[in-house]
Design a protein around this motif. Structure first.
Motif, mmCIF file in Angstrom:
data_model
loop_
_atom_site.group_PDB
_atom_site.id
_atom_site.type_symbol
_atom_site.label_atom_id
_atom_site.label_comp_id
_atom_site.label_asym_id
_atom_site.label_seq_id
_atom_site.Cartn_x
_atom_site.Cartn_y
_atom_site.Cartn_z
ATOM 1 N N LEU A 59 55.868 14.658 135.532
ATOM 2 C CA LEU A 59 57.220 14.194 135.837
ATOM 3 C C LEU A 59 57.826 14.927 137.026
ATOM 4 N N ASN A 60 57.550 16.218 137.120
ATOM 5 C CA ASN A 60 58.048 17.038 138.223
ATOM 6 C C ASN A 60 57.223 18.318 138.279
ATOM 7 N N GLU A 61 57.706 19.325 138.986
ATOM 8 C CA GLU A 61 56.931 20.554 139.164
ATOM 9 C C GLU A 61 56.695 21.312 137.866
ATOM 10 N N VAL A 90 40.590 21.724 141.093
ATOM 11 C CA VAL A 90 41.440 21.235 140.001
ATOM 12 C C VAL A 90 42.395 22.342 139.571
ATOM 13 N N TRP A 91 43.658 21.978 139.368
ATOM 14 C CA TRP A 91 44.676 22.921 138.927
ATOM 15 C C TRP A 91 44.627 22.995 137.406
ATOM 16 N N ARG A 92 44.402 24.200 136.862
ATOM 17 C CA ARG A 92 44.395 24.418 135.415
ATOM 18 C C ARG A 92 45.533 25.356 135.056
ATOM 19 N N VAL A 93 46.370 24.917 134.141
ATOM 20 C CA VAL A 93 47.553 25.696 133.789
ATOM 21 C C VAL A 93 47.813 25.560 132.291
ATOM 22 N N ASN A 94 48.426 26.571 131.708
ATOM 23 C CA ASN A 94 48.763 26.535 130.289
ATOM 24 C C ASN A 94 50.149 25.932 130.083
ATOM 25 N N LYS A 117 56.467 21.924 128.931
ATOM 26 C CA LYS A 117 56.878 22.747 130.072
ATOM 27 C C LYS A 117 55.702 23.636 130.457
ATOM 28 N N LEU A 118 55.284 23.528 131.699
ATOM 29 C CA LEU A 118 54.123 24.270 132.165
ATOM 30 C C LEU A 118 54.459 25.739 132.379
ATOM 31 N N VAL A 122 53.995 23.518 139.523
ATOM 32 C CA VAL A 122 52.911 22.844 140.223
ATOM 33 C C VAL A 122 53.297 22.628 141.683
ATOM 34 N N LYS A 123 52.346 22.839 142.570
ATOM 35 C CA LYS A 123 52.557 22.543 143.978
ATOM 36 C C LYS A 123 51.954 21.173 144.273
ATOM 37 N N PHE A 124 52.773 20.266 144.775
ATOM 38 C CA PHE A 124 52.310 18.908 145.032
ATOM 39 C C PHE A 124 51.386 18.861 146.248
#
Length: 235
Positions: A59-61, A90-94, A117-118, A122-124
């Motif tokens: 949805l957003n950053e 690939v971006w991996r985030v918790n 909520k990450l 995230v950087k687009f």
């Protein structure tokens, strides 16, 4: 201190009658790599040590939307992914915190939506971008797609991102029940749970939740149209 995140969301939840299925694309085709940059694969780490998977969309950053029934002890989120076997770049985030809709009903899947909520913003780029949400302008979509990495006809999870075309039908019964419907042997028949229903204007109209098979091999896909202001308390 309490902060409120208000999102105007048009949520289309697949009909919730038994037997309910969640998790696969039937009759889909591979998408052009990274042509759906909002797609997110959720690796769900369960309390019993198992790994399960759902889809979601950016949805957003900071926030991903998915289905409320895609619960887990903790998550690993994959962004910018096309082929699970090729994860370079690939971006991996918790996930920092999850916000399940307060009205979610595990029995009939009402309000089957959840925000994640990450743990990092995230950087687009050309492979990671958010999707716009549908406007409440009264228009009824016709041609839509459902993307996902769910189980295929072979009974295995797809390594590559697939999508299936869905044409919403004109049904008086569905209209009276405030739903959109499609029917056939292709579609998110056991759901690509948490993924978006994206229509011809390129906007997300809903969250995939569940589906109901019909005697004779066909499946009825009923999308309940719910326009509401979704409010989550962020602590």
């Amino acid at each position: 201190m309490v902060t409120h995140l208000n999102l105007m969301v048009l949520v289309l939840v697949l009909t919730l009658q038994e037997p309910v299925h969640t998790g696969e694309i039937i009759g889909g085709h591979e998408v052009v790599a990274h042509s759906r940059p909002y797609m997110v694969l959720l690796e769900r780490h369960m309390s019993n040590g198992q790994k399960k998977y759902c889809d979601g969309f950016l949805l957003n950053e900071e926030f991903v939307m998915t289905a409320a029934h895609c619960h887990a002890k903790f998550y690993r989120v994959f962004l910018g992914l096309h082929d699970y076997r090729k994860q370079n770049g690939v971006w991996r985030v918790n996930v920092y915190k999850k916000f399940q809709h307060k009205g979610f009903n595990e029995t009939d899947f009402r309000n089957d939506i959840m925000l994640l909520k990450l743990s990092a913003e995230v950087k687009f780029n050309d492979k990671v971008k958010p999707v716009a949400l549908a406007d409440d302008d009264g228009s009824v979509p016709k041609s839509c797609v459902v993307p996902g990495w769910g189980t295929t006809e072979k009974g295995e999870l797809s390594d590559v991102l697939l999508e299936v075309n869905v044409t919403l039908t004109d049904s008086e019964i569905c209209a009276k029940e405030n739903k959109y419907c499609s029917e056939g042997q292709t579609g998110p028949s056991t759901g690509d749970s948490g993924g978006p229903l994206v229509c011809e204007d390129g906007k997300a109209y809903g969250v995939v939740s569940a589906s109901r098979p019909k005697p004779g091999g066909s499946t009825i896909y009923s999308y309940i149209s719910l326009i509401k202001l979704v409010s989550f308390d962020l602590f």
